[in-house]
Design a protein around this motif. Structure first.
Motif, PDB file in Angstrom:
ATOM      1  N   ILE A 143       0.839  -1.200   0.000  1.00 46.90           N
ATOM      2  CA  ILE A 143       0.000   0.000   0.000  1.00 46.90           C
ATOM      3  C   ILE A 143       0.876   1.253   0.000  1.00 46.90           C
ATOM      4  CG2 ILE A 143      -1.841  -1.236   1.195  1.00 46.90           C
ATOM      5  CD1 ILE A 143      -1.090   0.286   3.758  1.00 46.90           C
ATOM      6  N   GLU A 144       0.255   2.402  -0.017  1.00 45.71           N
ATOM      7  CA  GLU A 144       0.946   3.677  -0.150  1.00 45.71           C
ATOM      8  C   GLU A 144       1.807   3.980   1.088  1.00 45.71           C
ATOM      9  OE1 GLU A 144      -2.347   2.904  -2.515  1.00 45.71           O
ATOM     10  OE2 GLU A 144      -2.400   3.174  -0.339  1.00 45.71           O
ATOM     11  N   ARG A 145       2.746   4.928   0.937  1.00 46.73           N
ATOM     12  CA  ARG A 145       3.714   5.205   2.003  1.00 46.73           C
ATOM     13  C   ARG A 145       3.189   6.152   3.076  1.00 46.73           C
ATOM     14  NH1 ARG A 145       5.866   6.375   5.832  1.00 46.73           N
ATOM     15  NH2 ARG A 145       8.099   6.614   6.330  1.00 46.73           N
ATOM     16  N   THR A 146       2.391   7.136   2.725  1.00 45.98           N
ATOM     17  CA  THR A 146       1.945   8.103   3.731  1.00 45.98           C
ATOM     18  C   THR A 146       0.472   7.905   4.072  1.00 45.98           C
ATOM     19  OG1 THR A 146       1.234   9.802   2.159  1.00 45.98           O
ATOM     20  CG2 THR A 146       3.577   9.782   2.788  1.00 45.98           C
ATOM     21  N   ALA A 147       0.093   8.385   5.249  1.00 45.01           N
ATOM     22  CA  ALA A 147      -1.294   8.242   5.705  1.00 45.01           C
ATOM     23  C   ALA A 147      -2.260   8.951   4.751  1.00 45.01           C
ATOM     24  CB  ALA A 147      -1.428   8.808   7.121  1.00 45.01           C
ATOM     25  N   GLN A 148      -1.889  10.116   4.278  1.00 45.12           N
ATOM     26  CA  GLN A 148      -2.764  10.853   3.360  1.00 45.12           C
ATOM     27  C   GLN A 148      -2.951  10.096   2.048  1.00 45.12           C
ATOM     28  OE1 GLN A 148      -4.353  14.057   4.109  1.00 45.12           O
ATOM     29  NE2 GLN A 148      -5.542  13.192   2.423  1.00 45.12           N
ATOM     30  N   LYS A 149      -1.856   9.554   1.525  1.00 44.47           N
ATOM     31  CA  LYS A 149      -1.953   8.802   0.266  1.00 44.47           C
ATOM     32  C   LYS A 149      -2.746   7.509   0.458  1.00 44.47           C
ATOM     33  CE  LYS A 149       2.164  10.610  -2.034  1.00 44.47           C
ATOM     34  NZ  LYS A 149       3.522  10.303  -2.580  1.00 44.47           N
ATOM     35  N   GLN A 150      -2.593   6.881   1.611  1.00 40.80           N
ATOM     36  CA  GLN A 150      -3.372   5.679   1.908  1.00 40.80           C
ATOM     37  C   GLN A 150      -4.865   6.019   1.947  1.00 40.80           C
ATOM     38  OE1 GLN A 150      -1.591   4.379   5.585  1.00 40.80           O
ATOM     39  NE2 GLN A 150       0.310   3.764   4.591  1.00 40.80           N
ATOM     40  N   PHE A 151      -5.179   7.193   2.490  1.00 35.60           N
ATOM     41  CA  PHE A 151      -6.561   7.661   2.582  1.00 35.60           C
ATOM     42  C   PHE A 151      -7.119   8.008   1.194  1.00 35.60           C
ATOM     43  CE2 PHE A 151      -9.669  11.121   3.145  1.00 35.60           C
ATOM     44  CZ  PHE A 151     -10.543  10.551   4.066  1.00 35.60           C
ATOM     45  N   SER A 173      -7.945   2.640  -4.305  1.00 34.29           N
ATOM     46  CA  SER A 173      -8.139   1.266  -3.826  1.00 34.29           C
ATOM     47  C   SER A 173      -8.628   1.207  -2.377  1.00 34.29           C
ATOM     48  CB  SER A 173      -6.829   0.484  -3.934  1.00 34.29           C
ATOM     49  OG  SER A 173      -5.822   1.080  -3.133  1.00 34.29           O
ATOM     50  N   THR A 174      -8.702   2.367  -1.717  1.00 32.47           N
ATOM     51  CA  THR A 174      -9.166   2.424  -0.328  1.00 32.47           C
ATOM     52  C   THR A 174     -10.663   2.729  -0.302  1.00 32.47           C
ATOM     53  OG1 THR A 174      -7.010   3.256   0.411  1.00 32.47           O
ATOM     54  CG2 THR A 174      -8.857   3.509   1.926  1.00 32.47           C
ATOM     55  N   SER A 175     -11.448   1.758   0.109  1.00 27.17           N
ATOM     56  CA  SER A 175     -12.900   1.955   0.228  1.00 27.17           C
ATOM     57  C   SER A 175     -13.193   2.506   1.623  1.00 27.17           C
ATOM     58  CB  SER A 175     -13.639   0.630   0.017  1.00 27.17           C
ATOM     59  OG  SER A 175     -13.385   0.115  -1.271  1.00 27.17           O
ATOM     60  N   LYS A 176     -13.542   3.778   1.682  1.00 29.15           N
ATOM     61  CA  LYS A 176     -13.725   4.448   2.976  1.00 29.15           C
ATOM     62  C   LYS A 176     -15.157   4.303   3.494  1.00 29.15           C
ATOM     63  CE  LYS A 176     -11.830   8.234   1.225  1.00 29.15           C
ATOM     64  NZ  LYS A 176     -11.011   7.740   0.110  1.00 29.15           N
ATOM     65  N   PHE A 177     -15.272   4.229   4.822  1.00 30.55           N
ATOM     66  CA  PHE A 177     -16.594   4.164   5.455  1.00 30.55           C
ATOM     67  C   PHE A 177     -16.480   4.688   6.885  1.00 30.55           C
ATOM     68  CE2 PHE A 177     -14.442   0.154   6.111  1.00 30.55           C
ATOM     69  CZ  PHE A 177     -14.713  -0.212   7.434  1.00 30.55           C
ATOM     70  N   LEU A 178     -17.619   5.062   7.462  1.00 28.67           N
ATOM     71  CA  LEU A 178     -17.635   5.651   8.796  1.00 28.67           C
ATOM     72  C   LEU A 178     -18.098   4.677   9.878  1.00 28.67           C
ATOM     73  CD1 LEU A 178     -19.149   9.181   7.998  1.00 28.67           C
ATOM     74  CD2 LEU A 178     -16.760   8.612   8.473  1.00 28.67           C
ATOM     75  N   GLY A 179     -18.952   3.740   9.529  1.00 29.94           N
ATOM     76  CA  GLY A 179     -19.546   2.843  10.525  1.00 29.94           C
ATOM     77  C   GLY A 179     -18.536   1.917  11.179  1.00 29.94           C
ATOM     78  N   LYS A 238      -8.796  -2.040   2.173  1.00 27.03           N
ATOM     79  CA  LYS A 238      -8.060  -2.377   0.961  1.00 27.03           C
ATOM     80  C   LYS A 238      -8.609  -3.689   0.384  1.00 27.03           C
ATOM     81  CE  LYS A 238      -4.941   0.915   0.662  1.00 27.03           C
ATOM     82  NZ  LYS A 238      -4.862   1.790  -0.524  1.00 27.03           N
ATOM     83  N   PRO A 239      -8.477  -3.906  -0.922  1.00 26.66           N
ATOM     84  CA  PRO A 239      -9.057  -5.104  -1.530  1.00 26.66           C
ATOM     85  C   PRO A 239      -8.319  -6.388  -1.185  1.00 26.66           C
ATOM     86  CG  PRO A 239      -7.811  -3.875  -3.159  1.00 26.66           C
ATOM     87  CD  PRO A 239      -7.864  -3.023  -1.923  1.00 26.66           C
ATOM     88  N   ASN A 240      -9.081  -7.391  -0.847  1.00 31.77           N
ATOM     89  CA  ASN A 240      -8.618  -8.776  -0.697  1.00 31.77           C
ATOM     90  C   ASN A 240      -7.330  -8.982   0.097  1.00 31.77           C
ATOM     91  OD1 ASN A 240     -10.767  -9.618  -2.374  1.00 31.77           O
ATOM     92  ND2 ASN A 240      -9.574  -9.019  -4.160  1.00 31.77           N
ATOM     93  N   PRO A 241      -7.230  -8.470   1.313  1.00 37.26           N
ATOM     94  CA  PRO A 241      -6.051  -8.829   2.118  1.00 37.26           C
ATOM     95  C   PRO A 241      -6.114 -10.299   2.502  1.00 37.26           C
ATOM     96  CG  PRO A 241      -7.638  -7.651   3.459  1.00 37.26           C
ATOM     97  CD  PRO A 241      -8.153  -7.610   2.057  1.00 37.26           C
TER      98      PRO A 241
END
Length: 215
Positions: free
Chosen positions: A119-127, A131-137, A206-209
């Motif tokens: 995955i990406e190197r920085t927290a912002q790039k990971q966010f 490929s990052t499916s974000k959710f709040l719940g 992230k997809p399919n870990p």
């Protein structure tokens, strides 16, 4: 030859001697059946032994079950072996070694070594990554989800911290915040605490870990 087989043979021989009308053929058939029963019993014992071996609890599972507040057999061995190697490693902005590591590299390293996912190197790039499916719940969180934070708990502010969800409300991360033992760095924290709830922005999947490799 096990005890049951021997006992069956002795019983058959005794019955054969005592019964005048017993035939040799009947005796041979009974002996053959006794042998089959003995083999079946041996296989059953092997299966039982295999099952007992499978449910053995590894020391790493026993250790982190207490920390996580879960049943030992649910502990993902490769994941917690990785964590155990890095636990209490000091926090260092931009750090990538045992002398100091930051949150995003720790997450990147964990994903690579445990889940086989770069995955990406920085927290912002990971966010920000597509490929990052974000959710709040938070009730939908599963092991391996990324947790994103900033000082305002706002998606409109830069992401300044990231951790990896473990289960039962716990996550692992490298943080400058000191734990109860007075040390900063790699630690397991409670997401439900007031501090982390205030800073929480969103979760990301992230997809399919690859999960539970040895379990």
């Amino acid at each position: 030859m096990n005890i049951l087989y021997k006992a069956l043979i002795l019983l058959i021989l005794f019955v054969g001697i005592m019964s005048c009308g017993s035939s040799r053929k009947a005796l041979e058939e009974a002996l053959a059946q006794a042998k089959k029963d003995s083999i079946a019993l041996a296989k059953l014992k092997e299966k039982s032994a295999d099952k007992l071996e499978q449910v053995k609890i590894a020391p790493i599972q026993r250790k982190y079950a207490v920390v996580m507040g879960v049943e030992a057999q649910t502990i993902n061995i490769p994941l917690f072996k990785f964590i155990d190697k890095w636990i209490e490693t000091p926090y260092k902005m931009g750090g990538e070694t045992k002398s100091g590591i930051d949150c995003s590299f720790f997450a990147q390293y964990l994903f690579h070594d445990v889940y086989g996912n770069l995955i990406e190197r920085t927290a912002q790039k990971q966010f920000d990554a597509p490929s990052t499916s974000k959710f709040l719940g938070q009730k939908y969180l599963v092991e391996g989800d990324l947790l994103f934070f900033n000082l305002e708990g706002s998606e409109f502010m830069p992401i300044t911290h990231v951790g990896v969800y473990l289960g039962n409300g716990r996550f692992v991360h490298s943080t400058a915040r000191r734990a109860a033992n007075g040390k900063n760095g790699v630690q397991i924290s409670n997401l439900k605490s007031q501090h982390w709830q205030k800073l929480f922005v969103a979760a990301g999947r992230k997809p399919n870990p690859i999960r539970n490799i040895e379990n």
